[in-house]
Design a protein around this motif. Structure first.
Motif, short mmCIF file in Angstrom:
data_model
loop_
_atom_site.label_atom_id
_atom_site.label_comp_id
_atom_site.label_asym_id
_atom_site.label_seq_id
_atom_site.Cartn_x
_atom_site.Cartn_y
_atom_site.Cartn_z
N GLY A 144 114.38 -8.51 3.05
CA GLY A 144 114.13 -8.42 4.46
C GLY A 144 112.68 -8.76 5.02
N LEU A 145 111.81 -8.84 4.20
CA LEU A 145 110.42 -9.47 4.53
C LEU A 145 109.94 -10.83 4.32
CD1 LEU A 145 108.16 -6.57 3.03
CD2 LEU A 145 109.61 -6.62 5.01
N SER A 146 109.23 -11.28 5.33
CA SER A 146 108.81 -12.70 5.25
C SER A 146 107.63 -12.85 4.11
CB SER A 146 108.33 -13.20 6.78
OG SER A 146 107.08 -12.42 7.01
N LEU A 147 107.20 -13.91 4.06
CA LEU A 147 106.39 -14.24 3.00
C LEU A 147 105.02 -13.75 3.76
CD1 LEU A 147 106.77 -17.56 1.39
CD2 LEU A 147 106.60 -15.39 0.19
N VAL A 148 104.72 -13.84 4.90
CA VAL A 148 103.31 -13.22 5.41
C VAL A 148 103.37 -11.69 5.25
CG1 VAL A 148 101.96 -13.04 7.28
CG2 VAL A 148 103.39 -15.26 7.18
N LEU A 155 101.66 -5.51 9.85
CA LEU A 155 100.95 -6.50 9.98
C LEU A 155 100.39 -6.89 11.59
CD1 LEU A 155 99.62 -9.45 8.86
CD2 LEU A 155 102.09 -10.33 9.17
N GLU A 156 99.08 -6.43 11.75
CA GLU A 156 98.56 -6.75 13.10
C GLU A 156 98.42 -8.00 13.61
OE1 GLU A 156 94.63 -5.75 15.02
OE2 GLU A 156 95.78 -3.73 15.08
N ARG A 157 97.78 -8.91 12.73
CA ARG A 157 97.71 -10.21 13.02
C ARG A 157 97.37 -11.31 11.88
NH1 ARG A 157 92.24 -11.85 16.79
NH2 ARG A 157 92.45 -13.96 16.85
N SER A 158 97.71 -12.50 11.82
CA SER A 158 97.27 -13.59 11.06
C SER A 158 96.48 -14.41 11.54
CB SER A 158 98.72 -14.30 10.74
OG SER A 158 99.89 -13.36 10.17
N LEU A 190 95.81 -7.38 8.24
CA LEU A 190 95.39 -8.69 8.66
C LEU A 190 95.75 -9.60 7.53
CD1 LEU A 190 91.80 -8.48 10.40
CD2 LEU A 190 94.16 -8.29 11.49
N ALA A 191 96.14 -10.91 8.00
CA ALA A 191 96.70 -11.61 6.67
C ALA A 191 95.94 -13.16 7.06
CB ALA A 191 98.23 -11.72 6.59
N LEU A 192 95.49 -13.92 5.94
CA LEU A 192 95.34 -15.29 5.98
C LEU A 192 96.26 -16.21 5.69
CD1 LEU A 192 91.69 -15.20 4.47
CD2 LEU A 192 92.40 -15.56 6.96
N LEU A 193 96.83 -17.21 6.51
CA LEU A 193 97.70 -18.08 6.18
C LEU A 193 97.16 -19.38 5.45
CD1 LEU A 193 99.66 -18.18 9.78
CD2 LEU A 193 99.86 -16.62 7.76
N GLU A 195 99.19 -21.62 3.15
CA GLU A 195 100.03 -22.71 3.24
C GLU A 195 101.27 -22.66 3.92
OE1 GLU A 195 101.23 -25.61 3.47
OE2 GLU A 195 99.65 -26.13 1.78
N PRO A 196 101.00 -22.93 5.41
CA PRO A 196 102.07 -22.49 6.43
C PRO A 196 103.40 -23.23 5.93
CG PRO A 196 99.82 -23.08 7.42
CD PRO A 196 99.97 -23.59 5.95
N SER A 197 103.41 -24.21 5.18
CA SER A 197 104.63 -25.13 4.93
C SER A 197 105.66 -24.24 4.24
CB SER A 197 104.43 -26.43 4.25
OG SER A 197 104.08 -26.01 3.20
N LEU A 198 105.06 -23.09 3.37
CA LEU A 198 105.92 -22.37 2.67
C LEU A 198 106.48 -20.86 3.67
CD1 LEU A 198 103.66 -21.63 -0.45
CD2 LEU A 198 105.77 -23.14 -0.35
N LEU A 199 105.82 -20.93 4.56
CA LEU A 199 106.26 -19.78 5.60
C LEU A 199 107.59 -19.95 6.13
CD1 LEU A 199 102.68 -18.89 6.72
CD2 LEU A 199 104.06 -17.91 4.95
#
Length: 320
Positions: free
Chosen positions: A106-110, A286-289, A311-314, A316-320
């Motif tokens: 149920g979770l996204s990669l982010v 996750l408050e913000r990416s 907080l998260a750093l993106l 490789e957005p193509s994988l998300l």
């Protein structure tokens, strides 16, 4: 391969050699990475990685396996999240295959990128080192932090009422919405915590400034788990209270634990905690990416001590 490194107090996206993927290891193409206070310290040159670990920043990440070394049951294409001693803020990372877990259902990669470090830390310190039993009371200093957010949810799931110390009314409301019973505000009157104690376990990333208060608030046979030094490294302790209450003071770090210890901890995490995500009883906060090009802004945001959760750093957005 590019990776984020701390250079003269700043995070810089620099080329570095790719690492070989040996037996028992996997190579992961990184989708996103979680930020932790340890990354702030390493960026400032104050917290070097353990010997043999990557010099790049990043203690946790998520992504897709692109290479599997001999002896691993993982498959190319598997989506994973990883606990690391360093190197998560990079285009790819090579790690011990036992230090990766499947992305929780149920979770996204982010979202998965901000799970491993904080939930492993909370499980280790509260329920393994702290030996929490159902019904015992917990105090979480810095309750709105990433570790605090995970710890509140685990306490609620496993039947341990918890209280927090935080920096603002908004952050207290955030903690209460996650499941905390209440708390007190830093900078006002932390003595108000006496109304909720005594506590069986205190999870403390502050250290020095809170030492005397912790001794006062702990119950007999209480456990004080110190995981950080935000309030300084020195303190005066009334050892009569330590003896009289039979208090255990436990210093705990995770980053420099050996590979087998981390593998065992992640096995426990998958067995005890991962099902709770599928049931909806846990949720990554996750408050913000931030895009990798905005990494300095991400670090400054974390340093401002106003983040509720993670907080998260993106990468490789193509994988998300």
């Amino acid at each position: 391969m590019k990776a984020l490194q701390g250079v003269e107090g700043q995070a810089q996206w620099l080329e570095q050699p790719a690492q070989a993927c040996d037996a028992g290891q996997i190579r992961v193409k990184v989708a996103a990475a979680g930020l932790n206070r340890a990354d702030l310290l390493q960026r400032a040159g104050l917290y070097p990685p353990p010997p043999g670990a990557s010099q790049a920043l990043g203690l946790e990440c998520s992504g897709v396996i692109v290479e599997v070394g001999a002896g691993s049951a993982w498959q190319v294409g598997d989506r994973v999240c990883c606990l690391l001693a360093g190197g998560g803020m990079a285009e790819e990372v090579v790690l011990d295959a036992r230090h990766a877990l499947p992305v929780p259902e149920g979770l996204s990669l982010v979202e998965a990128a901000v799970v491993p470090e904080v939930y492993a830390t909370a499980l280790l310190n509260l329920f393994q080192l702290g030996a929490l039993r159902p019904g015992e009371k917990v105090l979480l200093h810095a309750g709105a932090s990433g570790v605090g957010s995970a710890a509140i949810q685990l306490c609620k799931a496993f039947g341990n009422p918890c209280w927090v110390s935080v920096g603002s009314p908004e952050r207290l409301a955030y903690c209460e919405a996650l499941g905390a019973q209440g708390g007190a505000l830093r900078g006002e009157d932390l003595q108000a915590l006496r109304d909720f104690g005594p506590f069986d376990v205190i999870l403390d990333p502050v250290g020095g400034d809170y030492a005397a208060l912790n001794l006062e608030l702990l119950a007999r046979d209480g456990r004080w788990i110190n995981i950080g030094l935000m309030g300084g490294r020195e303190a005066r302790l009334d050892l009569a209270q330590v003896l009289g209450k039979r208090i255990q003071l436990i210093g705990s770090t995770l980053r420099n634990r050996d590979d087998q210890f981390k593998a065992d901890l992640l096995r426990d995490l998958q067995q005890q905690v991962w099902p709770l995500f599928a049931e909806g009883r846990l949720k990554p906060q996750l408050e913000r990416s931030f895009a990798i090009k905005d990494s300095e802004a991400a670090f400054e945001t974390l340093a401002g001590n106003q983040v509720a959760g993670k907080l998260a750093l993106l990468i490789e957005p193509s994988l998300l």
